[in-house]
Design a protein around this motif. Structure first.
Motif, PDB file in Angstrom:
ATOM      1  N   LEU A  93      18.450   5.324 -11.941  1.00  0.00           N
ATOM      2  CA  LEU A  93      18.029   4.631 -12.329  1.00  0.00           C
ATOM      3  C   LEU A  93      16.329   4.756 -10.512  1.00  0.00           C
ATOM      4  O   LEU A  93      17.391   5.358 -10.150  1.00  0.00           O
ATOM      5  N   ASN A  94      15.506   3.811 -10.711  1.00  0.00           N
ATOM      6  CA  ASN A  94      14.299   5.045 -10.278  1.00  0.00           C
ATOM      7  C   ASN A  94      14.024   3.959  -9.437  1.00  0.00           C
ATOM      8  O   ASN A  94      12.958   3.064  -9.100  1.00  0.00           O
ATOM      9  N   PRO A  95      15.334   3.355  -8.136  1.00  0.00           N
ATOM     10  CA  PRO A  95      14.307   1.959  -7.055  1.00  0.00           C
ATOM     11  C   PRO A  95      13.456   2.591  -5.959  1.00  0.00           C
ATOM     12  O   PRO A  95      13.614   3.569  -6.000  1.00  0.00           O
ATOM     13  N   TYR A  96      12.768   1.741  -5.852  1.00  0.00           N
ATOM     14  CA  TYR A  96      11.960   1.963  -5.011  1.00  0.00           C
ATOM     15  C   TYR A  96      11.491   0.747  -3.949  1.00  0.00           C
ATOM     16  O   TYR A  96      11.349  -0.267  -4.218  1.00  0.00           O
ATOM     17  N   CYS A  97      12.454   1.284  -2.900  1.00  0.00           N
ATOM     18  CA  CYS A  97      12.217   0.000  -1.687  1.00  0.00           C
ATOM     19  C   CYS A  97      11.163  -1.406  -1.184  1.00  0.00           C
ATOM     20  O   CYS A  97      10.326  -0.635  -0.383  1.00  0.00           O
ATOM     21  N   LEU A  98      11.053  -2.318  -1.369  1.00  0.00           N
ATOM     22  CA  LEU A  98      10.115  -3.331  -0.929  1.00  0.00           C
ATOM     23  C   LEU A  98       9.619  -4.149  -0.124  1.00  0.00           C
ATOM     24  O   LEU A  98      10.811  -5.106  -0.731  1.00  0.00           O
ATOM     25  N   PRO A  99      10.234  -3.869   1.526  1.00  0.00           N
ATOM     26  CA  PRO A  99      10.947  -5.555   2.094  1.00  0.00           C
ATOM     27  C   PRO A  99       9.221  -5.753   1.647  1.00  0.00           C
ATOM     28  O   PRO A  99       8.327  -5.817   1.458  1.00  0.00           O
ATOM     29  N   PRO A 100       9.591  -7.930   2.163  1.00  0.00           N
ATOM     30  CA  PRO A 100       9.124  -8.442   1.912  1.00  0.00           C
ATOM     31  C   PRO A 100       8.357  -7.519   2.581  1.00  0.00           C
ATOM     32  O   PRO A 100       6.449  -9.241   2.753  1.00  0.00           O
ATOM     33  N   SER A 101       7.637  -7.484   4.268  1.00  0.00           N
ATOM     34  CA  SER A 101       6.855  -7.694   4.764  1.00  0.00           C
ATOM     35  C   SER A 101       5.799  -6.158   5.029  1.00  0.00           C
ATOM     36  O   SER A 101       4.604  -6.337   5.250  1.00  0.00           O
ATOM     37  N   ASP A 102       5.853  -5.920   3.101  1.00  0.00           N
ATOM     38  CA  ASP A 102       5.105  -5.081   2.789  1.00  0.00           C
ATOM     39  C   ASP A 102       4.119  -5.640   1.920  1.00  0.00           C
ATOM     40  O   ASP A 102       2.529  -5.761   1.719  1.00  0.00           O
ATOM     41  N   PHE A 103       4.393  -6.903   1.405  1.00  0.00           N
ATOM     42  CA  PHE A 103       3.358  -7.541   0.777  1.00  0.00           C
ATOM     43  C   PHE A 103       3.195  -9.060   1.832  1.00  0.00           C
ATOM     44  O   PHE A 103       2.695 -10.395   0.385  1.00  0.00           O
ATOM     45  N   MET A 104       4.163  -9.436   2.725  1.00  0.00           N
ATOM     46  CA  MET A 104       3.364 -11.406   2.770  1.00  0.00           C
ATOM     47  C   MET A 104       3.542 -10.949   4.205  1.00  0.00           C
ATOM     48  O   MET A 104       3.611 -10.013   5.361  1.00  0.00           O
ATOM     49  N   ILE A 105       2.213 -11.955   5.332  1.00  0.00           N
ATOM     50  CA  ILE A 105       2.024 -11.821   6.262  1.00  0.00           C
ATOM     51  C   ILE A 105       1.995 -13.079   7.127  1.00  0.00           C
ATOM     52  O   ILE A 105       1.931 -14.594   6.205  1.00  0.00           O
ATOM     53  N   GLY A 106       2.716 -13.274   7.859  1.00  0.00           N
ATOM     54  CA  GLY A 106       3.466 -14.420   8.006  1.00  0.00           C
ATOM     55  C   GLY A 106       3.925 -14.824   7.011  1.00  0.00           C
ATOM     56  O   GLY A 106       5.200 -14.209   6.071  1.00  0.00           O
ATOM     57  N   ASN A 107       4.410 -16.478   6.463  1.00  0.00           N
ATOM     58  CA  ASN A 107       4.146 -16.690   5.493  1.00  0.00           C
ATOM     59  C   ASN A 107       3.551 -16.733   3.802  1.00  0.00           C
ATOM     60  O   ASN A 107       4.090 -17.504   2.969  1.00  0.00           O
ATOM     61  N   LYS A 108       2.479 -15.862   3.961  1.00  0.00           N
ATOM     62  CA  LYS A 108       1.602 -15.958   2.867  1.00  0.00           C
ATOM     63  C   LYS A 108       1.591 -14.432   2.181  1.00  0.00           C
ATOM     64  O   LYS A 108       1.590 -13.561   3.232  1.00  0.00           O
ATOM     65  N   PRO A 109       1.494 -14.790   0.725  1.00  0.00           N
ATOM     66  CA  PRO A 109       1.435 -13.468   0.327  1.00  0.00           C
ATOM     67  C   PRO A 109       0.019 -12.836   0.462  1.00  0.00           C
ATOM     68  O   PRO A 109      -1.212 -13.913   0.790  1.00  0.00           O
ATOM     69  N   LEU A 110       0.321 -11.545   0.460  1.00  0.00           N
ATOM     70  CA  LEU A 110      -0.589 -10.585   0.882  1.00  0.00           C
ATOM     71  C   LEU A 110      -1.260 -10.302  -1.066  1.00  0.00           C
ATOM     72  O   LEU A 110      -0.831  -9.385  -1.962  1.00  0.00           O
ATOM     73  N   THR A 111      -2.209 -11.192  -1.463  1.00  0.00           N
ATOM     74  CA  THR A 111      -2.217 -10.772  -2.632  1.00  0.00           C
ATOM     75  C   THR A 111      -2.557  -9.813  -3.205  1.00  0.00           C
ATOM     76  O   THR A 111      -2.278  -9.586  -4.123  1.00  0.00           O
ATOM     77  N   LEU A 112      -3.470  -8.843  -2.596  1.00  0.00           N
ATOM     78  CA  LEU A 112      -4.092  -7.374  -2.659  1.00  0.00           C
ATOM     79  C   LEU A 112      -2.483  -6.455  -3.028  1.00  0.00           C
ATOM     80  O   LEU A 112      -2.543  -5.820  -4.067  1.00  0.00           O
ATOM     81  N   LYS A 113      -1.815  -6.618  -2.095  1.00  0.00           N
ATOM     82  CA  LYS A 113      -0.759  -5.882  -2.171  1.00  0.00           C
ATOM     83  C   LYS A 113       0.582  -5.848  -3.219  1.00  0.00           C
ATOM     84  O   LYS A 113       1.289  -5.624  -3.792  1.00  0.00           O
ATOM     85  N   VAL A 114       0.637  -7.471  -3.620  1.00  0.00           N
ATOM     86  CA  VAL A 114       1.540  -8.163  -4.700  1.00  0.00           C
ATOM     87  C   VAL A 114       1.259  -7.676  -5.651  1.00  0.00           C
ATOM     88  O   VAL A 114       1.514  -7.243  -6.401  1.00  0.00           O
ATOM     89  N   LYS A 115      -0.850  -7.889  -5.673  1.00  0.00           N
ATOM     90  CA  LYS A 115      -1.014  -6.964  -6.971  1.00  0.00           C
ATOM     91  C   LYS A 115      -0.176  -5.809  -7.573  1.00  0.00           C
ATOM     92  O   LYS A 115      -1.092  -4.833  -8.869  1.00  0.00           O
ATOM     93  N   GLU A 116      -0.542  -4.675  -6.325  1.00  0.00           N
ATOM     94  CA  GLU A 116       0.284  -3.428  -6.838  1.00  0.00           C
ATOM     95  C   GLU A 116       1.105  -2.951  -7.260  1.00  0.00           C
ATOM     96  O   GLU A 116       1.763  -2.177  -7.843  1.00  0.00           O
TER      97      GLU A 116
END
Ligand code: IP8
Length: 246
Positions: A93-116
């Motif tokens: 398989l081709n896993p892609y490492c995605l630490p949550p700090s890539d799409f969150m700031i504080g305890n809120k999601p960064l919607t634009l990042k999540v949508k990618e």
């Protein structure tokens, strides 16, 4: 798109600190090869993240913490994540490492990042995120549960279905009789569980699953020791486990 939570109980040996369950990870990864839809995966902490979180008294509430504790929790999750990534690669398989700090700031999601994220999943890569020790701001850190990430991603991405993979057959009425609840449609089931997880174990999963299903998405609980149950749930075949009907 399908969202899968690989619980710490199935990818690690929860009885032994810092011990991965390589056999289960490999078996699950190879069965996921048969899934033709885009996948997004989130894994939990098990005997990695929770071991250090308990030792350093770290919880989901943002607080000041010893730098040593934050560092050890975070490093242990990176280590577990690389074990998962490696196993997925070895299974073709081709896993892609995605630490949550890539799409969150504080305890809120960064919607634009999540949508990618689904766009990445559509290329054939499998984004793999994980529960983590997160920077909150104002000198505070908190433990972000993988289950919470599943809730956030479900709300913003509306996957076709969500699967929680653990080391038990599904949601039980109670731990004594161990009667399996096959389908949950109405009220949130009450569980009486004593958890060693700083993020709340099965109760937290049930809470997330229930609120995801309330938005119209089917949520499954299956035992990862039988990976065929994961693919059966995904393919709409009869499976052993619990469904929170969306
Ligand atoms: O096992 C928590 O994730 P979970 C991860 O999904 C850590 O609750 C860092 C303890």
């Amino acid at each position: 798109m399908i969202l899968i939570k690989l619980g710490g109980s199935i990818i690690t040996n929860k009885e032994k600190p810092l011990t991965p369950n390589r056999n289960s990870i490999r078996k699950i990864a190879s069965s996921l090869k048969n899934v033709k839809e885009p996948l997004v995966i989130v894994h939990g902490g098990g005997s990695f993240g929770h071991y250090w979180s308990v030792k350093y008294d770290m919880h989901t509430k943002p607080q000041r913490h010893k730098a040593k504790g934050v560092s050890l929790v975070k490093n242990s999750m990176v280590e577990l994540n690389s074990i998962v990534l490696k196993s997925f690669v070895e299974s073709g398989l081709n896993p892609y490492c995605l630490p949550p700090s890539d799409f969150m700031i504080g305890n809120k999601p960064l919607t634009l990042k999540v949508k990618e994220i689904p766009k990445i999943a559509k290329t054939g890569l499998i984004p793999i995120s994980y529960g983590d020790a997160m920077w909150f701001g104002k000198n505070k850190f908190y433990i972000l549960s993988g289950d919470k990430i599943i809730g956030i991603l479900s709300k913003l991405l509306r996957p076709r279905l969500v699967v929680f993979v653990t080391n038990v057959d599904g949601v039980y009425t109670d731990m004594k009789s161990k009667r399996l609840l096959n389908e949950i449609t109405g009220e949130k089931p009450v569980t009486s569980e004593v958890s060693m997880d700083v993020t709340g174990g099965m109760s937290r999963k049930i809470k997330e699953a229930f609120s995801i299903s309330k938005t119209g998405i089917d949520v499954f609980f299956v035992n990862g020791n039988f990976p065929k149950r994961i693919t059966n749930a995904i393919n709409g075949k009869s499976f052993e486990g619990t469904i929170f009907r969306g």
